[in-house]
Write an enzyme that holds these catalytic residues in place. Sequence first.
Site, PDB file in Angstrom:
ATOM      1  N   GLN A  50      -6.919   5.632  -4.119  1.00 13.81           N
ATOM      2  CA  GLN A  50      -6.725   4.742  -5.211  1.00 13.81           C
ATOM      3  C   GLN A  50      -5.013   4.838  -5.397  1.00 13.81           C
ATOM      4  O   GLN A  50      -4.564   5.707  -6.030  1.00 13.81           O
ATOM      5  CB  GLN A  50      -7.329   5.566  -6.448  1.00 13.81           C
ATOM      6  N   PHE A  51      -4.542   3.886  -4.861  1.00 13.78           N
ATOM      7  CA  PHE A  51      -2.905   3.695  -5.022  1.00 13.78           C
ATOM      8  C   PHE A  51      -2.596   3.654  -6.417  1.00 13.78           C
ATOM      9  O   PHE A  51      -1.541   3.888  -6.781  1.00 13.78           O
ATOM     10  CB  PHE A  51      -2.691   2.608  -4.126  1.00 13.78           C
ATOM     11  N   THR A  52      -3.550   2.942  -7.306  1.00 12.49           N
ATOM     12  CA  THR A  52      -2.910   2.899  -8.497  1.00 12.49           C
ATOM     13  C   THR A  52      -2.872   4.247  -9.304  1.00 12.49           C
ATOM     14  O   THR A  52      -2.151   4.048 -10.420  1.00 12.49           O
ATOM     15  CB  THR A  52      -4.153   2.148  -9.303  1.00 12.49           C
TER      16      THR A  52
END
Length: 141
Positions: free
Chosen positions: A74-76
Amino acid sequence: MRVVLQRVSRARVLVDGQVVGEVSGEGLVAFVGVTPGDGAGEVALLARKIAELRVLRDERSVLDAGAGVLVVSQFTLYADTRKGRRPTWSAAAPRPVAEPVVDALVEALRERGVVVATGVFGADMAVELTNDGPVTILLEA
């Protein structure tokens, strides 16, 4: 490297309506974000923490309980919302850097004896989980 760890009573991740990873019963979901500087040191530290952290019921770890961990990239987790209304993710590692680091974390957990399920890196995933407690912990390395 950042991990949002949630204690769950069940969790699964779907891609195109198909289940690709699942934790049945007690376990953890680990949402994993990677920065360009992350590597083996961060992977080792976080694998140990995830495997040994006593956050399941009765102060047990996933190793103690034989419970599973669902790892979802999850790059967010590296969203920067300080300016304007649209987040930027410039602190997140690009896919060619992040994917091998997430894969290394999965492998490090498995080497410790943890049962690991995963999402699909870079896919549009639907994550379903029941947070147990609720317990949500932020780990950083």
